[in-house]
Design a protein around this motif. Structure first.
Motif, PDB file in Angstrom:
ATOM      1  N   ARG A   1       6.507 -28.181  13.794  1.00  0.00           N
ATOM      2  CA  ARG A   1       5.170 -28.084  14.066  1.00  0.00           C
ATOM      3  C   ARG A   1       4.777 -28.655  15.397  1.00  0.00           C
ATOM      4  O   ARG A   1       3.715 -28.252  16.038  1.00  0.00           O
ATOM      5  CB  ARG A   1       4.746 -29.379  13.030  1.00  0.00           C
ATOM      6  CG  ARG A   1       4.562 -29.002  11.567  1.00  0.00           C
ATOM      7  CD  ARG A   1       3.792 -29.976  10.722  1.00  0.00           C
ATOM      8  NE  ARG A   1       3.943 -29.730   9.530  1.00  0.00           N
ATOM      9  CZ  ARG A   1       5.013 -30.284   8.496  1.00  0.00           C
ATOM     10  NH1 ARG A   1       5.822 -31.524   9.127  1.00  0.00           N
ATOM     11  NH2 ARG A   1       5.051 -29.934   7.515  1.00  0.00           N
TER      12      ARG A   1
ATOM     13  N   THR B   1       4.759 -25.532  17.497  1.00  0.00           N
ATOM     14  CA  THR B   1       3.972 -24.727  17.137  1.00  0.00           C
ATOM     15  C   THR B   1       2.674 -24.968  17.969  1.00  0.00           C
ATOM     16  O   THR B   1       1.675 -24.291  18.510  1.00  0.00           O
ATOM     17  CB  THR B   1       3.429 -24.478  15.556  1.00  0.00           C
ATOM     18  OG1 THR B   1       4.770 -23.977  15.072  1.00  0.00           O
ATOM     19  CG2 THR B   1       2.447 -23.542  15.400  1.00  0.00           C
TER      20      THR B   1
ATOM     21  N   TYR C   1      -0.299 -30.745  11.059  1.00  0.00           N
ATOM     22  CA  TYR C   1      -0.367 -29.809  12.109  1.00  0.00           C
ATOM     23  C   TYR C   1      -1.975 -30.266  12.839  1.00  0.00           C
ATOM     24  O   TYR C   1      -2.175 -30.260  13.836  1.00  0.00           O
ATOM     25  CB  TYR C   1      -0.532 -28.350  11.849  1.00  0.00           C
ATOM     26  CG  TYR C   1      -0.749 -27.469  13.048  1.00  0.00           C
ATOM     27  CD1 TYR C   1       0.140 -27.276  14.120  1.00  0.00           C
ATOM     28  CD2 TYR C   1      -1.959 -26.981  13.200  1.00  0.00           C
ATOM     29  CE1 TYR C   1      -0.241 -26.541  15.205  1.00  0.00           C
ATOM     30  CE2 TYR C   1      -2.190 -26.349  14.165  1.00  0.00           C
ATOM     31  CZ  TYR C   1      -1.522 -26.251  15.326  1.00  0.00           C
ATOM     32  OH  TYR C   1      -2.111 -25.228  16.292  1.00  0.00           O
TER      33      TYR C   1
END
Length: 61
Positions: free
Chosen positions: A52, A55, A3
């Motif tokens: 990911r 997000t 991330y």
């Protein structure tokens, strides 16, 4: 992919990466159905990468 690698990218780059990963995930699913996928862990990794990126996109907006 982590991330922290995605956090510094802009929305356009993230959307391009998301499209690429979704295409890869689709290809892996087709290979699994046709019994051509050797390493099934690739599916799990691709799904996590898509999550990911999603997000990071929601955090960037």
């Amino acid at each position: 992919m982590k991330y922290s690698d995605l956090a510094d990218k802009n929305v356009v780059e993230l959307q391009a990466m998301l499209k690429e990963k979704k295409t890869q995930l689709f290809t892996l699913k087709i290979k699994r159905q046709m019994m051509q996928l050797q390493d099934t862990s690739e599916l799990r990794i691709a799904k996590k990468d898509v999550a990911r990126i999603n997000t990071a996109l929601s955090a960037a907006k």
